[in-house]
Motif scaffolding. Structure first.
Motif, PDB file in Angstrom:
ATOM      1  N   PHE A  57       0.825  -1.204   0.000  1.00  0.00           N
ATOM      2  CA  PHE A  57       0.000   0.000   0.000  1.00  0.00           C
ATOM      3  C   PHE A  57       0.860   1.256   0.000  1.00  0.00           C
ATOM      4  N   ARG A  58       0.271   2.327  -0.497  1.00  0.00           N
ATOM      5  CA  ARG A  58       0.942   3.609  -0.590  1.00  0.00           C
ATOM      6  C   ARG A  58       1.133   4.249   0.782  1.00  0.00           C
ATOM      7  N   THR A  59       0.162   4.078   1.695  1.00  0.00           N
ATOM      8  CA  THR A  59       0.242   4.681   3.026  1.00  0.00           C
ATOM      9  C   THR A  59      -0.150   3.673   4.109  1.00  0.00           C
ATOM     10  N   ARG A  60       0.274   3.950   5.322  1.00  0.00           N
ATOM     11  CA  ARG A  60      -0.103   3.112   6.467  1.00  0.00           C
ATOM     12  C   ARG A  60      -1.617   3.207   6.707  1.00  0.00           C
ATOM     13  N   ALA A  61      -2.152   4.408   6.565  1.00  0.00           N
ATOM     14  CA  ALA A  61      -3.593   4.591   6.770  1.00  0.00           C
ATOM     15  C   ALA A  61      -4.404   3.743   5.799  1.00  0.00           C
ATOM     16  N   ALA A  62      -3.987   3.692   4.540  1.00  0.00           N
ATOM     17  CA  ALA A  62      -4.694   2.880   3.551  1.00  0.00           C
ATOM     18  C   ALA A  62      -4.589   1.394   3.885  1.00  0.00           C
ATOM     19  N   ALA A  63      -3.414   0.950   4.313  1.00  0.00           N
ATOM     20  CA  ALA A  63      -3.231  -0.458   4.687  1.00  0.00           C
ATOM     21  C   ALA A  63      -4.150  -0.821   5.853  1.00  0.00           C
ATOM     22  N   ASP A  64      -4.162   0.022   6.872  1.00  0.00           N
ATOM     23  CA  ASP A  64      -5.011  -0.237   8.038  1.00  0.00           C
ATOM     24  C   ASP A  64      -6.493  -0.214   7.680  1.00  0.00           C
ATOM     25  N   GLU A  65      -6.887   0.740   6.844  1.00  0.00           N
ATOM     26  CA  GLU A  65      -8.285   0.835   6.417  1.00  0.00           C
ATOM     27  C   GLU A  65      -8.705  -0.404   5.628  1.00  0.00           C
ATOM     28  N   PHE A  66      -7.830  -0.844   4.723  1.00  0.00           N
ATOM     29  CA  PHE A  66      -8.147  -2.026   3.926  1.00  0.00           C
ATOM     30  C   PHE A  66      -8.370  -3.237   4.829  1.00  0.00           C
ATOM     31  N   VAL A  67      -7.420  -3.495   5.706  1.00  0.00           N
ATOM     32  CA  VAL A  67      -7.497  -4.667   6.582  1.00  0.00           C
ATOM     33  C   VAL A  67      -8.752  -4.626   7.448  1.00  0.00           C
ATOM     34  N   ALA A  68      -9.064  -3.457   7.999  1.00  0.00           N
ATOM     35  CA  ALA A  68     -10.205  -3.335   8.917  1.00  0.00           C
ATOM     36  C   ALA A  68     -11.530  -3.730   8.276  1.00  0.00           C
ATOM     37  N   GLY A  69     -11.674  -3.516   6.970  1.00  0.00           N
ATOM     38  CA  GLY A  69     -12.930  -3.845   6.313  1.00  0.00           C
ATOM     39  C   GLY A  69     -12.859  -4.970   5.309  1.00  0.00           C
ATOM     40  N   ASP A  70     -11.717  -5.643   5.232  1.00  0.00           N
ATOM     41  CA  ASP A  70     -11.554  -6.726   4.256  1.00  0.00           C
ATOM     42  C   ASP A  70     -12.458  -7.903   4.622  1.00  0.00           C
ATOM     43  N   PRO A  71     -13.326  -8.339   3.705  1.00  0.00           N
ATOM     44  CA  PRO A  71     -14.204  -9.477   3.998  1.00  0.00           C
ATOM     45  C   PRO A  71     -13.444 -10.741   4.408  1.00  0.00           C
ATOM     46  N   PHE A  72     -12.231 -10.933   3.922  1.00  0.00           N
ATOM     47  CA  PHE A  72     -11.454 -12.104   4.354  1.00  0.00           C
ATOM     48  C   PHE A  72     -11.085 -11.989   5.839  1.00  0.00           C
ATOM     49  N   VAL A  73     -10.789 -10.804   6.309  1.00  0.00           N
ATOM     50  CA  VAL A  73     -10.456 -10.595   7.724  1.00  0.00           C
ATOM     51  C   VAL A  73     -11.728 -10.654   8.568  1.00  0.00           C
ATOM     52  N   VAL A  74     -12.740  -9.903   8.156  1.00  0.00           N
ATOM     53  CA  VAL A  74     -13.995  -9.810   8.904  1.00  0.00           C
ATOM     54  C   VAL A  74     -14.651 -11.180   9.082  1.00  0.00           C
ATOM     55  N   ASN A  75     -14.519 -12.053   8.081  1.00  0.00           N
ATOM     56  CA  ASN A  75     -15.165 -13.367   8.118  1.00  0.00           C
ATOM     57  C   ASN A  75     -14.240 -14.501   8.553  1.00  0.00           C
ATOM     58  N   GLY A  76     -13.076 -14.169   9.092  1.00  0.00           N
ATOM     59  CA  GLY A  76     -12.211 -15.173   9.703  1.00  0.00           C
ATOM     60  C   GLY A  76     -11.369 -16.011   8.766  1.00  0.00           C
ATOM     61  N   LEU A  77     -11.162 -15.582   7.533  1.00  0.00           N
ATOM     62  CA  LEU A  77     -10.303 -16.333   6.613  1.00  0.00           C
ATOM     63  C   LEU A  77      -8.829 -16.001   6.828  1.00  0.00           C
ATOM     64  N   VAL A  78      -8.577 -14.954   7.601  1.00  0.00           N
ATOM     65  CA  VAL A  78      -7.216 -14.543   7.932  1.00  0.00           C
ATOM     66  C   VAL A  78      -7.001 -14.802   9.411  1.00  0.00           C
ATOM     67  N   LYS A  79      -6.005 -15.646   9.714  1.00  0.00           N
ATOM     68  CA  LYS A  79      -5.691 -15.990  11.103  1.00  0.00           C
ATOM     69  C   LYS A  79      -5.028 -14.818  11.808  1.00  0.00           C
ATOM     70  N   SER A  80      -4.115 -14.152  11.101  1.00  0.00           N
ATOM     71  CA  SER A  80      -3.444 -12.978  11.650  1.00  0.00           C
ATOM     72  C   SER A  80      -2.861 -12.176  10.502  1.00  0.00           C
ATOM     73  N   HIS A  81      -2.538 -10.938  10.794  1.00  0.00           N
ATOM     74  CA  HIS A  81      -1.916 -10.086   9.782  1.00  0.00           C
ATOM     75  C   HIS A  81      -0.851  -9.211  10.449  1.00  0.00           C
ATOM     76  N   GLU A  82       0.012  -8.679   9.603  1.00  0.00           N
ATOM     77  CA  GLU A  82       1.056  -7.780  10.081  1.00  0.00           C
ATOM     78  C   GLU A  82       1.268  -6.706   9.016  1.00  0.00           C
ATOM     79  N   VAL A  83       1.426  -5.470   9.462  1.00  0.00           N
ATOM     80  CA  VAL A  83       1.741  -4.367   8.558  1.00  0.00           C
ATOM     81  C   VAL A  83       3.166  -3.931   8.872  1.00  0.00           C
ATOM     82  N   ARG A  84       3.997  -3.877   7.825  1.00  0.00           N
ATOM     83  CA  ARG A  84       5.387  -3.453   7.993  1.00  0.00           C
ATOM     84  C   ARG A  84       5.695  -2.259   7.100  1.00  0.00           C
TER      85      ARG A  84
END
Length: 92
Positions: A57-84
């Protein structure tokens, strides 16, 4: 040098059996973030079940926003994530 933000997803144990159910919504979110210029690259590793996926992602804010509303995250398809924070030396 340009700073970008890399998101790593670790897949839930049942991601392969459940991904199709949520893929259309996940892809629509990818398309939205890409169209507005915030999502630069995205993809899975060789074996998505054991190796997961990453996106840049271009910015940290965009990365965080994407993850927060990603259907894969919201519905439990992602066990964990990390932003670097990533310092890009050569860009395309």
């Amino acid at each position: 040098m340009t700073i970008k933000y890399v998101v790593f997803y670790r897949s839930a144990d049942d991601v392969l059996s459940r991904a199709q159910e949520h893929f259309a919504a996940h892809k629509a979110r990818l398309d939205e973030f890409h169209a507005r210029g915030d999502l630069l690259l995205v993809g899975t590793f060789g074996d998505p079940q054991t190796q997961g996926s990453m996106s840049i992602f271009r910015t940290r804010a965009a990365a965080d926003e994407f993850v927060a509303g990603d259907p894969f995250v919201v519905n439990g398809l992602v066990k964990s994530h990390e932003v670097r924070e990533w310092h890009e030396i050569y860009g395309a």
